[in-house]
Design a protein around this motif. Structure first.
Motif, PDB file in Angstrom:
ATOM      1  N   ALA A   2      66.981  92.893 -95.498  1.00 24.40           N
ATOM      2  CA  ALA A   2      65.631  93.336 -95.149  1.00 24.40           C
ATOM      3  C   ALA A   2      65.159  92.646 -93.868  1.00 24.40           C
ATOM      4  CB  ALA A   2      64.667  93.052 -96.296  1.00 24.40           C
ATOM      5  N   PHE A   3      65.416  91.352 -93.764  1.00 19.88           N
ATOM      6  CA  PHE A   3      65.019  90.601 -92.574  1.00 19.88           C
ATOM      7  C   PHE A   3      65.676  91.169 -91.322  1.00 19.88           C
ATOM      8  CE2 PHE A   3      66.214  87.321 -89.510  1.00 19.88           C
ATOM      9  CZ  PHE A   3      64.958  86.992 -89.037  1.00 19.88           C
ATOM     10  N   ARG A   4      66.970  91.463 -91.395  1.00 17.78           N
ATOM     11  CA  ARG A   4      67.671  92.005 -90.222  1.00 17.78           C
ATOM     12  C   ARG A   4      67.063  93.341 -89.808  1.00 17.78           C
ATOM     13  NH1 ARG A   4      71.636  89.496 -93.030  1.00 17.78           N
ATOM     14  NH2 ARG A   4      72.327  91.371 -94.123  1.00 17.78           N
ATOM     15  N   GLN A   5      66.718  94.175 -90.785  1.00 15.36           N
ATOM     16  CA  GLN A   5      66.104  95.477 -90.490  1.00 15.36           C
ATOM     17  C   GLN A   5      64.735  95.294 -89.848  1.00 15.36           C
ATOM     18  OE1 GLN A   5      67.485  98.453 -90.681  1.00 15.36           O
ATOM     19  NE2 GLN A   5      65.640  99.484 -90.007  1.00 15.36           N
ATOM     20  N   ILE A   6      63.913  94.465 -90.449  1.00 11.59           N
ATOM     21  CA  ILE A   6      62.559  94.222 -89.931  1.00 11.59           C
ATOM     22  C   ILE A   6      62.638  93.584 -88.545  1.00 11.59           C
ATOM     23  CG2 ILE A   6      60.459  92.851 -90.252  1.00 11.59           C
ATOM     24  CD1 ILE A   6      60.908  93.301 -93.310  1.00 11.59           C
ATOM     25  N   SER A   7      63.512  92.612 -88.391  1.00 16.27           N
ATOM     26  CA  SER A   7      63.654  91.914 -87.115  1.00 16.27           C
ATOM     27  C   SER A   7      64.080  92.871 -86.006  1.00 16.27           C
ATOM     28  CB  SER A   7      64.663  90.772 -87.253  1.00 16.27           C
ATOM     29  OG  SER A   7      64.775  90.071 -86.043  1.00 16.27           O
ATOM     30  N   SER A   8      65.035  93.742 -86.292  1.00 16.82           N
ATOM     31  CA  SER A   8      65.493  94.676 -85.257  1.00 16.82           C
ATOM     32  C   SER A   8      64.401  95.694 -84.925  1.00 16.82           C
ATOM     33  CB  SER A   8      66.792  95.371 -85.671  1.00 16.82           C
ATOM     34  OG  SER A   8      66.572  96.251 -86.748  1.00 16.82           O
ATOM     35  N   GLN A   9      63.633  96.119 -85.923  1.00 16.22           N
ATOM     36  CA  GLN A   9      62.536  97.051 -85.673  1.00 16.22           C
ATOM     37  C   GLN A   9      61.422  96.381 -84.866  1.00 16.22           C
ATOM     38  OE1 GLN A   9      62.408 100.386 -86.343  1.00 16.22           O
ATOM     39  NE2 GLN A   9      64.533 100.065 -86.855  1.00 16.22           N
ATOM     40  N   TYR A  10      61.151  95.132 -85.159  1.00 16.71           N
ATOM     41  CA  TYR A  10      60.133  94.370 -84.433  1.00 16.71           C
ATOM     42  C   TYR A  10      60.543  94.231 -82.965  1.00 16.71           C
ATOM     43  CZ  TYR A  10      56.820  90.549 -83.510  1.00 16.71           C
ATOM     44  OH  TYR A  10      55.816  89.770 -83.008  1.00 16.71           O
ATOM     45  N   GLU A  11      61.802  93.885 -82.732  1.00 19.65           N
ATOM     46  CA  GLU A  11      62.310  93.773 -81.358  1.00 19.65           C
ATOM     47  C   GLU A  11      62.244  95.124 -80.646  1.00 19.65           C
ATOM     48  OE1 GLU A  11      63.242  91.140 -79.480  1.00 19.65           O
ATOM     49  OE2 GLU A  11      62.574  89.872 -81.131  1.00 19.65           O
ATOM     50  N   ALA A  12      62.595  96.192 -81.323  1.00 20.26           N
ATOM     51  CA  ALA A  12      62.542  97.527 -80.727  1.00 20.26           C
ATOM     52  C   ALA A  12      61.101  97.908 -80.383  1.00 20.26           C
ATOM     53  CB  ALA A  12      63.153  98.560 -81.675  1.00 20.26           C
ATOM     54  N   PHE A  13      60.164  97.550 -81.259  1.00 23.51           N
ATOM     55  CA  PHE A  13      58.756  97.804 -80.993  1.00 23.51           C
ATOM     56  C   PHE A  13      58.314  97.070 -79.730  1.00 23.51           C
ATOM     57  CE2 PHE A  13      54.481  95.971 -81.388  1.00 23.51           C
ATOM     58  CZ  PHE A  13      53.730  97.122 -81.219  1.00 23.51           C
ATOM     59  N   LEU A  14      58.649  95.780 -79.627  1.00 18.89           N
ATOM     60  CA  LEU A  14      58.253  95.004 -78.455  1.00 18.89           C
ATOM     61  C   LEU A  14      58.899  95.561 -77.184  1.00 18.89           C
ATOM     62  CD1 LEU A  14      58.312  91.353 -79.849  1.00 18.89           C
ATOM     63  CD2 LEU A  14      56.339  92.860 -79.494  1.00 18.89           C
ATOM     64  N   ASP A  15      60.151  95.968 -77.273  1.00 18.24           N
ATOM     65  CA  ASP A  15      60.821  96.572 -76.116  1.00 18.24           C
ATOM     66  C   ASP A  15      60.116  97.860 -75.696  1.00 18.24           C
ATOM     67  OD1 ASP A  15      62.683  94.511 -76.074  1.00 18.24           O
ATOM     68  OD2 ASP A  15      64.262  95.690 -77.048  1.00 18.24           O
ATOM     69  N   SER A  16      59.740  98.678 -76.663  1.00 17.91           N
ATOM     70  CA  SER A  16      59.037  99.925 -76.362  1.00 17.91           C
ATOM     71  C   SER A  16      57.666  99.652 -75.761  1.00 17.91           C
ATOM     72  CB  SER A  16      58.878 100.771 -77.622  1.00 17.91           C
ATOM     73  OG  SER A  16      60.125 101.195 -78.085  1.00 17.91           O
ATOM     74  N   TYR A  17      56.977  98.674 -76.299  1.00 16.91           N
ATOM     75  CA  TYR A  17      55.652  98.289 -75.791  1.00 16.91           C
ATOM     76  C   TYR A  17      55.775  97.865 -74.332  1.00 16.91           C
ATOM     77  CZ  TYR A  17      50.878  96.436 -76.410  1.00 16.91           C
ATOM     78  OH  TYR A  17      49.526  96.213 -76.343  1.00 16.91           O
ATOM     79  N   ASP A  18      56.779  97.016 -74.052  1.00 16.30           N
ATOM     80  CA  ASP A  18      57.024  96.593 -72.667  1.00 16.30           C
ATOM     81  C   ASP A  18      57.377  97.788 -71.789  1.00 16.30           C
ATOM     82  OD1 ASP A  18      56.557  93.935 -73.358  1.00 16.30           O
ATOM     83  OD2 ASP A  18      58.685  93.472 -73.611  1.00 16.30           O
ATOM     84  N   GLY A  19      58.117  98.741 -72.339  1.00 14.08           N
ATOM     85  CA  GLY A  19      58.500  99.936 -71.600  1.00 14.08           C
ATOM     86  C   GLY A  19      57.292 100.784 -71.212  1.00 14.08           C
ATOM     87  N   VAL A  20      56.307 100.876 -72.098  1.00 12.32           N
ATOM     88  CA  VAL A  20      55.084 101.629 -71.794  1.00 12.32           C
ATOM     89  C   VAL A  20      54.349 100.969 -70.633  1.00 12.32           C
ATOM     90  CG1 VAL A  20      52.782 102.244 -72.662  1.00 12.32           C
ATOM     91  CG2 VAL A  20      54.805 102.615 -74.091  1.00 12.32           C
ATOM     92  N   ILE A  21      54.230  99.661 -70.674  1.00  9.85           N
ATOM     93  CA  ILE A  21      53.560  98.925 -69.589  1.00  9.85           C
ATOM     94  C   ILE A  21      54.295  99.149 -68.271  1.00  9.85           C
ATOM     95  CG2 ILE A  21      52.991  96.633 -68.699  1.00  9.85           C
ATOM     96  CD1 ILE A  21      52.520  95.805 -71.683  1.00  9.85           C
TER      97      ILE A  21
END
Length: 126
Positions: free
Chosen positions: A64-83
């Motif tokens: 579960a941690f690996r899944q959540i961690s990878s999704q969290y990183e993907a979210f931050l990458d996407s957020y940075d991509g929008v900026i």
């Protein structure tokens, strides 16, 4: 495409970028920084105890941690991509505007020294 206008309020977009960056910085403040999630987000066998149920639970929480961690990183990458995309959009718009001003000044009588998007009726101004 020839007669379509490219109109954006660059000042409003700059305000949005500033707000997004301020919100993004909060993801790197405790609690909940990326590093903190990596260091403290997983429950391990050491936390649960070295018995059968502890091992099974640690395996489950690890997945579960690996899944959540990878999704969290993907979210931050996407957020940075929008900026970054908004910043590129502003840069492209400013570059296009400068090119248009230079072209208009080149063909305008008396050099068009004061011609810009704010005072030309062709560009929605003056």
């Amino acid at each position: 495409m020839g007669d379509q206008k490219s109109e954006i309020d660059t000042e409003e977009v700059r305000k949005i970028i500033k707000a997004l960056k301020a919100e993004r910085e909060k993801f790197e403040e405790a609690p909940g920084t990326t590093l903190e999630v990596q260091q403290k987000g997983n429950i391990t066998v050491q936390d649960l105890g070295t018995y059968h149920a502890g091992h099974a639970l640690a395996a489950s929480t690890g997945a579960a941690f690996r899944q959540i961690s990878s999704q969290y990183e993907a979210f931050l990458d996407s957020y940075d991509g929008v900026i970054q995309a908004l910043e590129r959009m502003i840069g492209n718009h400013d570059e296009k505007e400068q090119t248009n001003i230079a072209a208009a000044n080149a063909v305008s009588p008396n050099g068009g020294a004061n011609l810009n998007r704010n005072n030309s009726s062709k560009w929605g101004g003056g």
